[in-house]
Design an enzyme around this catalytic site. Structure first.
Site, PDB file in Angstrom:
ATOM      1  N   CYS A 137       1.251  -1.356  -0.308  1.00  0.00           N
ATOM      2  CA  CYS A 137      -0.146   0.214   0.142  1.00  0.00           C
ATOM      3  C   CYS A 137       1.117   1.112   0.014  1.00  0.00           C
ATOM      4  O   CYS A 137      -0.237   2.302   0.140  1.00  0.00           O
ATOM      5  CB  CYS A 137      -1.096  -0.214   1.169  1.00  0.00           C
TER       6      CYS A 137
ATOM      7  N   GLU B 199     -12.551   0.933   2.740  1.00  0.00           N
ATOM      8  CA  GLU B 199     -11.435   0.683   1.589  1.00  0.00           C
ATOM      9  C   GLU B 199     -11.819  -1.005   0.505  1.00  0.00           C
ATOM     10  O   GLU B 199     -11.976  -0.820  -0.677  1.00  0.00           O
ATOM     11  CB  GLU B 199     -10.078   0.502   2.281  1.00  0.00           C
TER      12      GLU B 199
ATOM     13  N   HIS C 213     -12.207  11.088  -7.441  1.00  0.00           N
ATOM     14  CA  HIS C 213     -11.808  11.028  -8.425  1.00  0.00           C
ATOM     15  C   HIS C 213     -10.128  11.488  -7.899  1.00  0.00           C
ATOM     16  O   HIS C 213      -9.947  12.785  -8.730  1.00  0.00           O
ATOM     17  CB  HIS C 213     -12.062  11.557  -9.961  1.00  0.00           C
TER      18      HIS C 213
END
Length: 125
Positions: free
Chosen positions: A22, A107, A66
């Site tokens: 990550c 998530e 976004h």
């Protein structure tokens, strides 16, 4: 009584202070759940779902959707995102009959956090 509204947004991030996969740039379709606690008003509502949607879209979704979240906050873990969302919404959702009770940031389908406004030092900018 608790009123719940769910949202989704897509965003990218990387965890710079983390050792593992990550730390590389990657993205998620986040699920955001906002919980408001209160009592129904004279119209029989804790808060109008449309009004809640408009507030969350303006304060959170329009900023994060976004986006590259690292440009918005340091170390954008689900925990830090939840704190950031709380700070953006707490005053906007404070009414005589209700208040922000809980922010959930998911998530993935099976990994998320719940934040209820606890004071946590040094978590986000």
């Amino acid at each position: 009584m608790f009123l719940i509204r769910e949202f989704k947004f897509d965003a990218a991030h990387n965890l710079e202070s983390y050792k593992g996969k990550c730390e590389k740039l990657h993205g998620h379709t986040y699920r955001l759940v906002i919980v408001v606690e209160g009592v129904p008003d004279s119209e029989g509502m804790i808060i109008d779902f449309v009004e809640l949607k408009d507030i969350v879209k303006e304060e959170v979704i329009n900023v994060l959707d976004h986006s590259y979240i690292n440009e918005i906050m340091n170390q954008p873990t689900a925990e830090n995102i939840a704190i950031w969302v709380w700070k953006r919404l707490e005053k906007k959702l404070q009414r005589d009959n209700c208040h922000l009770y809980e922010v959930q940031v998911w998530e993935t389908e099976d990994s998320g956090v719940i934040y209820r406004g606890e004071k946590i030092e040094g978590c986000s900018k």
